[in-house]
Design a protein around this motif. Structure first.
Motif, PDB file in Angstrom:
ATOM      1  N   SER A 128       0.879  -1.410   0.046  1.00 18.65           N
ATOM      2  CA  SER A 128       0.114   0.009  -0.126  1.00 18.65           C
ATOM      3  C   SER A 128       0.791   1.266   0.149  1.00 18.65           C
ATOM      4  O   SER A 128       0.451   2.095  -0.743  1.00 18.65           O
ATOM      5  CB  SER A 128      -1.168  -0.084   1.253  1.00 18.65           C
ATOM      6  N   GLY A 142       0.792   4.564  -3.913  1.00 17.88           N
ATOM      7  CA  GLY A 142       0.776   6.034  -4.074  1.00 17.88           C
ATOM      8  C   GLY A 142      -0.538   6.495  -4.396  1.00 17.88           C
ATOM      9  O   GLY A 142      -1.600   6.046  -4.140  1.00 17.88           O
ATOM     10  N   THR A 143      -0.542   7.515  -5.413  1.00 19.18           N
ATOM     11  CA  THR A 143      -1.602   8.228  -5.986  1.00 19.18           C
ATOM     12  C   THR A 143      -2.340   7.230  -6.946  1.00 19.18           C
ATOM     13  O   THR A 143      -3.502   7.379  -7.282  1.00 19.18           O
ATOM     14  CB  THR A 143      -1.306   9.556  -6.513  1.00 19.18           C
ATOM     15  N   ASP A 144      -1.708   6.257  -7.455  1.00 15.00           N
ATOM     16  CA  ASP A 144      -2.351   5.122  -8.307  1.00 15.00           C
ATOM     17  C   ASP A 144      -3.412   4.447  -7.947  1.00 15.00           C
ATOM     18  O   ASP A 144      -4.191   3.729  -8.113  1.00 15.00           O
ATOM     19  CB  ASP A 144      -1.108   4.361  -8.920  1.00 15.00           C
ATOM     20  N   PRO A 161      -6.146   5.028  -5.519  1.00 12.44           N
ATOM     21  CA  PRO A 161      -7.663   5.190  -5.496  1.00 12.44           C
ATOM     22  C   PRO A 161      -8.159   5.065  -6.986  1.00 12.44           C
ATOM     23  O   PRO A 161      -9.229   4.282  -6.966  1.00 12.44           O
ATOM     24  CB  PRO A 161      -7.603   6.826  -5.061  1.00 12.44           C
TER      25      PRO A 161
END
Length: 805
Positions: A373, A377-379, A381
């Protein structure tokens, strides 16, 4: 040789044709030969009852006999043992020789608790010949945990309890779980528990192995591997190198089995000194020696850095998957690639030791999931939204095949297309396989996926009997919709709760849930759906005027060309039937039948056939009723819904057989209907079957418990023919309730109890006006002096299947 007892003779006769129905007459001859008792069927029933208490095999009542179903071997759910397990000799010996019912294994993450628990379970499994149960409770995972309700539901199904028979309340589930374990020797492995729970079987002969990071009573706490044990593990993994290098590897991995296994996967094609140089890190050495988590993290990091870019990306994205395990299709959606490529990348991760593989399924250790997790990173969600889009689209497609006709929320644009299904069996198999993952997805899904996934699944979960899971999903979906201020979403969840309460016989709660949904929606279709559902509940409560008003409101609200309009017509027919407006009922039902057949809605057409048969039974037109019942059964069987609809159908077949003078056949139908109603949790039909079997007092008590006044009145009328005061009381209650279908029967019951010909004439006039042929005949027989006062009153048939939306 000792003479064979009657019980043994019965068991032999059934066993010789195991799985096949054996006729009542053949069983009587097998037990008593040429000298049967004066009342052979009651004697046979008594013997069958004794046999059921003395053998493990199930004995099922069929239409014309009994059938023995051999009890299958107990569940065998233990995970595979680790082939390279090492160490823990003292702990394993102590735990293996213990006679305690709870064997608790505790320790920090990565210490090897699960490995020891699985090795222990395999070592002692021979002591538990009736089966082994296993669940990973995910008590310390980053995603949703497995609740006690979910876990006990899975255990009950593994122990042979059909899903619809699993009770809704946790206390009742736990009691049923323990009752299924009594007399058996079953081992239960509870992995990653936060504490002891009702899943621990407090039953003689059974035991539980529990792993936890928390302290537990009587625990066996694990420490890190000794130098010798770690050295053996390296040998088992075929890790070479000098003694000094191997010792340093053990130290840098903090003597933790998980870290060593991750390192071992990397060293399959690397030189140990090079790997040590990467693992050592001058600025981390002190921390690694002190903190086990850091040691594991270091091993993870090296394995992760050695991955190709596409595998690294997928590894991070797998952390957002909500279920306990996943397959190539889900991985492909997360990684925005093909299923074949997803399978290839999962293989890369498995060989790196970062993903655990079992057959075609894959899973992440809790610590590895946490590490993954951090890499997402931002990928993360967006990947979760893609996965939820795929699950929602596929669940909607499957539900459209498995439970068509339900009113659902309007679809929303989705990023990923779902799977299509050609048959109900194919769709049902996908839902069965994904049920746990989908419920877990609801619990973590952001708005609007939580309530929409629940809305898509609710028909399947309800009709398949997975009601504990449905309750969990509805709670999560409702909370998500409320937090977002989504009124249509809240209305859909309240509608789902209403249906759940209705099926479980909790009628006041059903009315409350449907009422709350009405306050939240302005959609004409949804309002029509809710009025339809409210009408069905009021009908079952005996509020026929209210039921008719609700159903007429539904008919006015919904467009006439819609499938819902045909559904409302059908349900309106059942209400007119309950109001003793029988010809009107047949007219509505026949029109609805024609509409459903034109639309190819064969399941709903089958429901229409059953309800038309109910009206004909009440009219005394049994020859007309029988072919409709046969058509209904054929329709249910065609779409795999015979089992859940059969109990009600059998109650009506019992009426037809009884009126045709086939009393033994009628009792067989009613007995089988009772057993199936109990199996599928259909309490209303259970009441109806008990009445037909002459168990009126038990039926009345059960109807009282579920607040089913119509059923209570029907049951009391059976008793009232022997009790003038009770007959007068029931008649007053029937008239106060406005129950026109029961009124003539109640008047006749009082006439029978009191011998009053004037009341019999009144019953006759009422029945003639309403064309209730059975009551007309019974009243005429009484007036002609041919009916004894003790004869049971004619009962109205059980309403056929009704369809909420």
């Amino acid at each position: 040789m000792a003479k064979e007892t009657r019980l043994e003779a019965l068991h032999r006769a059934l066993t010789e044709k195991a799985g096949q129905p054996v006729l009542f007459g053949d069983l009587v001859r097998a037990v008593w030969g040429d000298t049967p008792p004066s009342s052979p069927l009651p004697a046979l029933r008594t013997l069958v009852r004794r046999l059921r208490q003395s053998v493990d095999d199930e004995i099922v009542t069929d239409a014309s006999g009994y059938r023995l179903v051999v009890r299958l071997p107990g569940p065998s759910q233990l995970p595979a043992d680790l082939p390279d397990f090492v160490g823990r000799r003292e702990e394993l010996a102590a735990l293996s020789s213990s006679d305690e019912r709870v064997l608790a294994i505790t320790g920090p993450p990565g210490i090897g608790k699960t490995a020891l628990a699985v090795r222990l379970a395999h070592r002692i499994r021979d002591r538990f010949p009736d089966g082994q149960l296993h669940v990973d409770l995910r008590g310390f995972a980053t995603g949703p945990t497995v609740t006690t309700t979910q876990a006990v539901g899975r255990f009950l199904r593994a122990l042979g309890v059909p899903p619809p028979e699993v009770p809704p309340g946790l206390d009742e589930q736990v009691e049923l779980y323990r009752s299924k374990l009594r007399g058996r020797k079953v081992l239960v492995l509870l992995d990653n528990a936060t504490g002891l729970s009702p899943l621990v079987p407090d039953v003689e002969g059974c035991a539980a192995i529990v792993t936890s990071r928390n302290e537990l009573p009587g625990q066996t706490g694990l420490g890190v591997l000794t130098d010798g044990e770690a050295d053996v593990l390296l040998d088992r993994m075929k890790i070479g190198g000098s003694p000094d290098d191997r010792a340093e590897l053990v130290r840098l991995c903090a003597h933790l089995p998980l870290a060593l296994r991750i390192a071992g996967a990397q060293l399959a094609d690397r030189h140990l000194p090079d790997y040590l140089a990467d693992l050592r890190g001058d600025d981390r050495l002190d921390a690694l020696e002190i903190e086990g988590d850091a040691a594991v993290r270091a091993a993870f990091a090296l394995s992760y850095q050695a991955l190709p870019d596409d595998a690294r990306r997928l590894f991070g994205l797998l952390s957002v998957h909500p279920g306990a395990d996943f397959g190539p299709a889900s991985a492909a959606v997360l990684g925005e690639t093909s299923t074949e490529e997803g399978a290839r990348l999962l293989g890369v991760l498995a060989r790196a030791g970062l993903v655990q593989q079992s057959g075609e399924r894959f899973a992440l250790h809790d610590l590895i999931r946490l590490f993954a997790s951090e890499q997402a990173g931002t990928d993360g969600p967006p990947a979760l939204r893609r996965l939820l889009s795929f699950y929602l689209a596929t669940a909607s497609n499957a539900a459209g095949v498995v439970s068509p006709g339900l009113t659902r929320l309007d679809p929303i644009p989705l990023e990923v297309e779902g799977r299509e299904f050609a048959t109900a069996d194919e769709a049902g198999a996908w839902l069965d396989g994904k049920r746990g993952t989908l419920v877990a997805a609801v619990q973590v899904a952001p708005h609007p996926f939580a309530h929409r996934l629940t809305d898509a699944m609710r028909g399947y979960l309800n009709y398949a009997g997975h009601r504990p899971e449905l309750g969990v999903a509805l709670e999560s979906g409702l909370a998500s919709a409320r937090a977002a201020g989504d009124r249509p979403g809240q209305a859909a969840m309240h509608n789902g709760f209403g249906h759940l309460h209705w099926v479980l016989g909790a009628y006041p709660k059903a009315l409350e849930s449907y009422g709350e949904a009405l306050e939240l929606t302005e959609s004409p279709v949804v309002r029509a759906t809710l009025f339809n559902n409210l009408g069905l509940v009021r009908r079952d409560l005996g509020d026929l005027d209210g039921a008719l008003a609700d159903m007429e409101e539904a008919r006015r609200t919904v467009p006439e060309e819609s499938a819902l309009h045909a559904n409302v017509l059908m349900n309106l027919g059942t209400i007119h039937g309950a109001r003793a407006e029988l010809r009107q009922a047949v007219a509505h039902l026949t029109k609805a039948l024609r509409r459903h057949e034109e639309a190819g809605a064969w399941v709903r057409a089958a429901v229409c056939h059953e309800n038309i048969a109910v009206a004909h039974i009440e009219l005394g037109e049994y020859d007309e009723a029988r072919p409709h019942l046969e058509s209904a059964m054929a329709g249910y069987e065609r779409y795999g819904m015979a089992d859940s609809n059969k109990p009600n159908l059998l109650a009506n077949l019992a009426d037809v057989a009884d009126q045709a003078g086939e009393h033994d056949q009628a009792r067989a139908f009613a007995t089988e209907g009772l057993e199936l109603a109990r199996r599928f949790g259909d309490v209303r039909v259970e009441v109806e079957a008990l009445i037909r079997l002459g168990e009126a007092r038990e039926a009345a008590e059960l109807a009282d418990r579920i607040d089913y006044p119509v059923g209570r009145r029907k049951a009391l009328l059976e008793i009232a023919v022997h009790d003038r005061a009770l007959a007068a009381e029931v008649l007053a209650d029937v008239r106060a309730s406005g129950d026109r279908l029961l009124e003539a029967k109640a008047v006749l019951a009082l006439a029978l109890a009191s011998g009053d010909h004037g009341l019999a004439l009144e019953a006759l006039e009422l029945a003639r006006a309403r064309e209730q042929g059975v009551v007309v005949r019974r009243a005429e027989e009484f007036l002609a002096g041919s009916a004894a006062p003790a004869a049971p009153s004619a009962q109205p048939p059980a309403n056929g299947g009704s369809t909420s939306s």
